[in-house]
Design a protein around this motif. Sequence first.
Motif, mmCIF file in Angstrom:
data_model
loop_
_atom_site.group_PDB
_atom_site.id
_atom_site.type_symbol
_atom_site.label_atom_id
_atom_site.label_comp_id
_atom_site.label_asym_id
_atom_site.label_seq_id
_atom_site.Cartn_x
_atom_site.Cartn_y
_atom_site.Cartn_z
ATOM 1 N N VAL A 47 36.720 38.530 43.899
ATOM 2 C CA VAL A 47 35.559 39.402 44.094
ATOM 3 C C VAL A 47 35.531 40.482 43.013
ATOM 4 O O VAL A 47 34.479 40.771 42.428
ATOM 5 C CB VAL A 47 35.595 40.036 45.506
ATOM 6 C CG1 VAL A 47 34.644 41.217 45.610
ATOM 7 C CG2 VAL A 47 35.262 38.988 46.564
ATOM 8 N N GLU A 48 36.675 41.045 42.703
ATOM 9 C CA GLU A 48 36.743 42.064 41.649
ATOM 10 C C GLU A 48 36.317 41.478 40.301
ATOM 11 O O GLU A 48 35.593 42.133 39.545
ATOM 12 C CB GLU A 48 38.163 42.624 41.542
ATOM 13 C CG GLU A 48 38.492 43.599 42.659
ATOM 14 C CD GLU A 48 39.779 44.361 42.395
ATOM 15 O OE1 GLU A 48 40.726 43.746 41.851
ATOM 16 O OE2 GLU A 48 39.831 45.568 42.735
ATOM 17 N N HIS A 93 40.016 38.816 47.315
ATOM 18 C CA HIS A 93 39.795 40.165 46.803
ATOM 19 C C HIS A 93 39.816 40.186 45.283
ATOM 20 O O HIS A 93 38.959 40.770 44.624
ATOM 21 C CB HIS A 93 40.857 41.111 47.360
ATOM 22 C CG HIS A 93 40.739 42.514 46.858
ATOM 23 N ND1 HIS A 93 41.590 43.034 45.902
ATOM 24 C CD2 HIS A 93 39.853 43.500 47.156
ATOM 25 C CE1 HIS A 93 41.237 44.279 45.647
ATOM 26 N NE2 HIS A 93 40.198 44.597 46.393
ATOM 27 N N GLU A 127 39.365 45.304 51.404
ATOM 28 C CA GLU A 127 40.295 46.421 51.181
ATOM 29 C C GLU A 127 40.653 47.112 52.497
ATOM 30 O O GLU A 127 41.798 47.512 52.701
ATOM 31 C CB GLU A 127 39.705 47.399 50.156
ATOM 32 C CG GLU A 127 39.641 46.737 48.784
ATOM 33 C CD GLU A 127 39.119 47.608 47.662
ATOM 34 O OE1 GLU A 127 38.679 48.750 47.926
ATOM 35 O OE2 GLU A 127 39.154 47.138 46.505
ATOM 36 N N LYS A 171 34.115 43.388 49.033
ATOM 37 C CA LYS A 171 35.287 44.063 48.469
ATOM 38 C C LYS A 171 35.774 45.168 49.412
ATOM 39 O O LYS A 171 36.955 45.240 49.734
ATOM 40 C CB LYS A 171 34.933 44.654 47.101
ATOM 41 C CG LYS A 171 36.032 45.437 46.423
ATOM 42 C CD LYS A 171 35.675 45.701 44.956
ATOM 43 C CE LYS A 171 36.785 46.436 44.212
ATOM 44 N NZ LYS A 171 36.807 47.886 44.501
ATOM 45 N N ASP A 172 34.839 45.996 49.871
ATOM 46 C CA ASP A 172 35.217 47.064 50.803
ATOM 47 C C ASP A 172 35.869 46.501 52.052
ATOM 48 O O ASP A 172 36.899 46.994 52.515
ATOM 49 C CB ASP A 172 33.978 47.871 51.218
ATOM 50 C CG ASP A 172 33.542 48.830 50.132
ATOM 51 O OD1 ASP A 172 34.281 48.969 49.126
ATOM 52 O OD2 ASP A 172 32.469 49.434 50.271
ATOM 53 N N HIS A 225 29.921 43.984 46.775
ATOM 54 C CA HIS A 225 30.426 45.332 47.042
ATOM 55 C C HIS A 225 30.941 45.465 48.472
ATOM 56 O O HIS A 225 32.032 45.957 48.706
ATOM 57 C CB HIS A 225 29.323 46.372 46.794
ATOM 58 C CG HIS A 225 29.025 46.578 45.353
ATOM 59 N ND1 HIS A 225 29.830 47.333 44.535
ATOM 60 C CD2 HIS A 225 28.032 46.095 44.574
ATOM 61 C CE1 HIS A 225 29.331 47.312 43.306
ATOM 62 N NE2 HIS A 225 28.233 46.566 43.293
#
Lengths: 216, 216
Positions: free
Chosen positions: B22-23, B19, B76, B72-73, B69
């Motif tokens: 990825v950010e 995560h 999360e 990431k979603d 994107h």
Amino acid sequence: MESNKKIPSPVAKRLALYHRCVETLLRAGKEMVSSKELGDRLSIKSSQIRKDLSYFGGFGKRGTGYNLHSLKDALENIMGINRTWNIGVVGAGNIGTALANYEGLLKDGYKVVALFDKNEKKVGKVVGTRRVPIYHVNELCEKIKELSIEIGVIAVPAEYAQSVADKLTNCAEIKGLVNFAPVKIYTHHVELEDVDISVSFKSLTFKIWGGFLGRK
Amino acid sequence: MESNKKIPSPVAKRLALYHRCVETLLRAGKEMVSSKELGDRLSIKSSQIRKDLSYFGGFGKRGTGYNLHSLKDALENIMGINRTWNIGVVGAGNIGTALANYEGLLKDGYKVVALFDKNEKKVGKVVGTRRVPIYHVNELCEKIKELSIEIGVIAVPAEYAQSVADKLTNCAEIKGLVNFAPVKIYTHHVELEDVDISVSFKSLTFKIWGGFLGRK
DNA sequence: TAGATTGTTAATCGATTAACAATC
DNA sequence: TAGATTGTTAATCGATTAACAATC
């Protein structure tokens, strides 16, 4: 004793747990402990404890268990905590100052002797009851040598962490780093340990959350 | 997607690393990433990354990789950081106040909304720029309910840690604990994550020291 | 001696990695 | 189509555990 065999990497952390438990039992006035009792207290199988210890020697006595005094000594020799380690912390923010004040570290012989920061307003001040001085990062190698610092701590924001790591490992005396920044650090010739607070929180909510919406 | 299989326990921590990476890539303006690139950046094998992600679904596209994107979603959702978690910290000492100020946690949605202490002199004060209030531990369950706190943090000395854990888990709203005290904690019905700073230092010196005098 | 507990071997378990068919 | 990369299976690797002979 099978000290020629490769030691599994989880052993290092367990040795620290054994040491802590041994200290507690000594404080309670006990003389001996069995692998069974140690295991019950730590939720670890007794055979695992015997195997872990056997990598470093035969510290126990069949029929009676382990003498707490000699086990404590043995563990301290193994982990290198029969001595003092001087620590330099880069980043005099929340985490850096908390470490400078932290009794738990001092008790085990880990002594924060200097903080480093690039903020001129912080440089020259001292932190906490132990009055640890804050130096400018420009003086890093100089002070590391002067104060016999062998362990560097990275307590700066993620974006500066790698460059701080590089600066620290450039000083000949540094033998290991503890990284508190939430980012992956690359090093050469130096041991590295990560303390990743935000990863711990995410692991926790992963377990609470159940892995995925719609899963259990 | 093999979400019926048991998930190996090291996966939770690696998801947090994915995560974070990825950010970073998104911030750098990238759109897609392959398991190969992610692996190179984190020193993790690409096949491990693909396997880890496959427990939760097929997020990638053969030939092109993963859309940053949507990855990431997905991450999360998996870790429960598509929402805010309110945190209560017991112990307004060095570590407790550092956590209350720590930007890194807030950024990921972990919000320290209360500190608790038994020291009357601290009770009633507020901490840091976010002005987190300190309450008396007597008010623990009351405030936990009032402030929708679901995660408790143990930041007291080792000798009080178990009793604080018991008090926290007694409050119906608490779903998980993060323990900073250097001691083993026992819990029922609640997830637990340890952040053991002194164990990390001991692991480090174990590695530096080479395991034992006379060994290499 | 009888009972307890170690140190170590061998069996089991679980996690990582390689390999490759599927497919974008 | 040709090239790239996924998702998944099967093979490998490493760590844990059970079992037990050795011995205090």
